[in-house]
Design an enzyme around this catalytic site. Structure first.
Site, PDB file in Angstrom:
ATOM      1  CB  SER A 112     -57.629 111.861  38.300  1.00  0.00           C
ATOM      2  OG  SER A 112     -57.211 111.876  39.638  1.00  0.00           O
ATOM      3  CB  ILE A 113     -62.120 110.518  34.839  1.00  0.00           C
ATOM      4  CG1 ILE A 113     -61.611 109.092  35.086  1.00  0.00           C
ATOM      5  CG2 ILE A 113     -62.734 110.619  33.440  1.00  0.00           C
ATOM      6  CD1 ILE A 113     -62.670 108.032  35.016  1.00  0.00           C
ATOM      7  CB  ILE A 114     -64.430 114.890  35.241  1.00  0.00           C
ATOM      8  CG1 ILE A 114     -65.251 113.839  34.470  1.00  0.00           C
ATOM      9  CG2 ILE A 114     -64.974 116.291  34.956  1.00  0.00           C
ATOM     10  CD1 ILE A 114     -66.718 113.820  34.830  1.00  0.00           C
ATOM     11  CB  CYS A 159     -63.441 105.901  42.061  1.00  0.00           C
ATOM     12  SG  CYS A 159     -62.854 107.263  41.034  1.00  0.00           S
ATOM     13  CG  ASN A 194     -67.163 103.598  41.377  1.00  0.00           C
ATOM     14  OD1 ASN A 194     -66.430 104.029  40.494  1.00  0.00           O
ATOM     15  ND2 ASN A 194     -67.627 102.362  41.379  1.00  0.00           N
ATOM     16  CG  ASP A 238     -68.573 113.650  37.813  1.00  0.00           C
ATOM     17  OD1 ASP A 238     -67.517 113.738  38.466  1.00  0.00           O
ATOM     18  OD2 ASP A 238     -68.909 112.604  37.222  1.00  0.00           O
ATOM     19  NE  ARG A 260     -59.685 112.626  41.527  1.00  0.00           N
ATOM     20  CZ  ARG A 260     -59.281 113.876  41.390  1.00  0.00           C
ATOM     21  NH1 ARG A 260     -58.500 114.421  42.304  1.00  0.00           N
ATOM     22  NH2 ARG A 260     -59.661 114.584  40.341  1.00  0.00           N
ATOM     23  CD  GLU A 274     -68.360 110.363  32.745  1.00  0.00           C
ATOM     24  OE1 GLU A 274     -68.401 111.277  31.883  1.00  0.00           O
ATOM     25  OE2 GLU A 274     -67.808 109.266  32.538  1.00  0.00           O
TER      26      GLU A 274
END
Length: 211
Positions: free
Chosen positions: A52-54, A2, A76, A101, A50, A78
């Site tokens: 988008s991952i989680i 991100c 930015n 998260d 953004r 995880e």
């Protein structure tokens, strides 16, 4: 990946530079094509691009605010242990809007203050604006996996995930090239923190918190 951006006005009574932050975020579009967001409170403006991952829902868009709207965060990276941290924070009464998260990091700051980064297991760069205390907190993970740069300008300090954004995002203030940094790059194949290729632009070192 991100992209985060921010601006803090030199005068605490002046508004954050929303125009500059939008330009900074535009320069980071390739880091986060899925969504963008901006938020201003007093002298601070935060921006986010953004990927988008989680949590793929709109509720996970950033900047994220706490329940009372006076603390905001852009992240930015995880946070690997966010599930355990979230459960702990819920038991303490924190209310979450998403399964992200990044929102865990926001509430952990509320709970612990600046020491919250000691509980974060992950790779991250983040900015937290605390309107209650009129302060901006910037932090990077221990290994420095995620980048975060800042630049002193006549009317305040700008932050971005890439140093190039700090150049193109404020075109009215063209920086000088730091020849010493260029020499270090040619010698070492990288520029050691906190220096960058530009005078007046710096990188926050790994495992550091700036307030």
């Amino acid at each position: 990946m991100c992209g985060i951006a921010g601006f803090l006005a030199r005068d605490a009574r002046a508004p954050g530079d929303a125009v500059a932050v939008r330009r900074l975020a535009d320069a980071l579009r390739h880091r986060g094509p899925d969504a963008s967001g901006f938020w201003t409170s007093g002298p601070c403006t935060l921006g986010h691009r953004r990927l988008s991952i989680i949590d793929l829902s709109p509720e996970a868009n950033q900047p994220m605010l706490n329940e009372t709207g006076d603390v905001a965060i852009v992240v930015n990276g995880e946070i690997y242990d966010f599930v355990e941290l979230r459960e702990e924070l819920v038991r303490k009464g924190h209310v979450f809007r998403s399964k992200s998260d990044s929102e865990v990091a926001l509430h952990l700051y509320e709970e612990m203050g600046d020491d919250f980064v000691t509980r974060l297991d992950g790779m991250f760069a983040l900015l937290v604006w605390d309107a209650r205390r009129n302060r901006l907190v910037a932090a990077r993970d221990r290994a420095g996996k995620k980048p975060l740069f800042w630049r002193v300008l006549p009317h305040g300090i700008a932050f971005a995930s890439e140093v190039g954004a700090l150049v193109t995002g404020v075109p009215e203030h063209r920086p000088e090239v730091d020849l010493r940094a260029i020499d270090e790059y040619l010698t070492l194949q990288y520029v050691p923190a906190p220096r960058t290729a530009y005078v007046g632009a710096s990188k926050i070192p790994a495992a550091h918190v700036a307030v």
